[in-house]
Design a protein around this motif. Structure first.
Motif, PDB file in Angstrom:
ATOM      1  N   ALA A 224       2.706   2.236  -6.059  1.00  0.00           N
ATOM      2  CA  ALA A 224       1.662   1.958  -7.047  1.00  0.00           C
ATOM      3  C   ALA A 224       1.490   0.457  -7.265  1.00  0.00           C
TER       4      ALA A 224
ATOM      5  N   HIS B 105      -6.420   2.671  -3.394  1.00  0.00           N
ATOM      6  CA  HIS B 105      -5.018   2.513  -3.794  1.00  0.00           C
ATOM      7  C   HIS B 105      -4.832   1.755  -5.105  1.00  0.00           C
TER       8      HIS B 105
ATOM      9  N   ARG C 101      -9.244   1.740   1.926  1.00  0.00           N
ATOM     10  CA  ARG C 101      -7.898   2.177   1.542  1.00  0.00           C
ATOM     11  C   ARG C 101      -7.395   1.388   0.334  1.00  0.00           C
ATOM     12  N   LEU C 102      -7.651   0.082   0.334  1.00  0.00           N
ATOM     13  CA  LEU C 102      -7.241  -0.743  -0.804  1.00  0.00           C
ATOM     14  C   LEU C 102      -8.006  -0.352  -2.061  1.00  0.00           C
TER      15      LEU C 102
ATOM     16  N   LEU D 169       0.808  -1.222   0.000  1.00  0.00           N
ATOM     17  CA  LEU D 169       0.000   0.000   0.000  1.00  0.00           C
ATOM     18  C   LEU D 169       0.840   1.271   0.000  1.00  0.00           C
ATOM     19  N   ARG D 170       2.147   1.107  -0.150  1.00  0.00           N
ATOM     20  CA  ARG D 170       3.035   2.268  -0.129  1.00  0.00           C
ATOM     21  C   ARG D 170       3.517   2.687  -1.511  1.00  0.00           C
TER      22      ARG D 170
ATOM     23  N   GLN E 290      -4.843   0.404  -8.750  1.00  0.00           N
ATOM     24  CA  GLN E 290      -5.067   0.921 -10.090  1.00  0.00           C
ATOM     25  C   GLN E 290      -5.698  -0.215 -10.906  1.00  0.00           C
TER      26      GLN E 290
END
Length: 256
Positions: A188, A217, A213-214, A185-186, A219
């Protein structure tokens, strides 16, 4: 549904690091569905067995296995870490599921699924996260530790946490430090395949804020999050299992 008491003995795969990984493989059409379980769970659990029967009913290839230190695989749980269990998953996928796969990751298995998607994005035909718990060693364990617990882990090598699932949860220094090398999660993270995140609103192990959050995050052009009111971390009620099956049916329709 409960695991079968008369279940056949698993096969075993010996990894390049000499870990013996127990697994059950069901032959069928591809892409194969692969279940990745949670921390301290095993492949005889409700969701794993349900998905195997789901796959058999549809003639679908399916794989469930135990990470090292879990279930019927070799090793001690307290000696393992996320990196080890991701290595187990990667080798199992490379040797037993060489084609495209749909990953179903439960809790920690959701984190490992994301690591597999980052490792081999072209092999992912779809991903379902059930109470997915990415980065939990840092954002869950470490973030919630008291100063005394942090000092105990780093100084004595481990600390014990109470668990509603039985024996205390042993969190080791190696688990914390290795977890930091595998955070997702830090930076891309892109997945070019359908992703479905399923989360119970009464989950006390993985807060729905993690799912949100996921969701923000990742893409991904085909990403849905479903919150199921009243369901807990197990996500194993008949309603939840039916939901997983329906999302798999949709994902597998037309998948190659």
């Amino acid at each position: 549904m409960p695991a079968h008491e008369s279940e056949t003995m698993p096969d075993h795969l010996i990894t390049v690091k000499s870990r013996s990984i127990a697994y059950h493989l069901t032959e069928g059409t591809h892409p194969m569905v692969v279940f990745l379980g949670g921390l301290r769970s095993d492949m005889a659990g409700t969701k794993a067995v349900f998905l195997e029967e789901y796959a058999k009913s549809r003639g679908r290839a399916f794989l469930r296995f135990d990470y090292s230190g879990h279930g019927e695989s070799s090793g001690a749980f307290t000696e393992g870490c996320i990196g080890d269990w991701a290595e187990d998953a990667a080798e199992v996928l490379d040797r037993l599921a060489p084609k495209r796969v749909v990953l179903v990751g439960s809790s920690m298995g959701g984190w490992i699924s994301l690591l597999m998607a980052r490792r081999n994005p072209e092999r992912i035909a779809g991903l379902i996260g059930i109470a997915a718990a990415p980065d939990f060693t840092e954002d869950g364990f470490w973030a919630s530790f008291t100063e005394d617990q942090r000092a105990e882990v780093m100084g004595q090598g481990q600390t014990a946490l109470p668990s509603e699932y039985g024996e205390p949860m042993i969190v080791t220094k190696r688990m914390i430090e290795d977890g930091r090398k595998n955070l997702v999660l830090r930076s891309a993270l892109a997945i070019d395949a359908p992703v479905r995140l399923l989360q119970g609103t009464e989950d006390e192990a993985v807060d729905q804020a993690v799912a949100l959050r996921l969701l923000a995050h990742l893409q991904c052009d085909d990403l849905h999050l479903e919150l199921v009111k009243g369901e807990d971390h197990r996500f194993s009620s008949p309603h939840c299992l039916d939901l997983v099956a329906r999302r798999l049916d949709e994902m597998l329709e037309g998948a190659v």
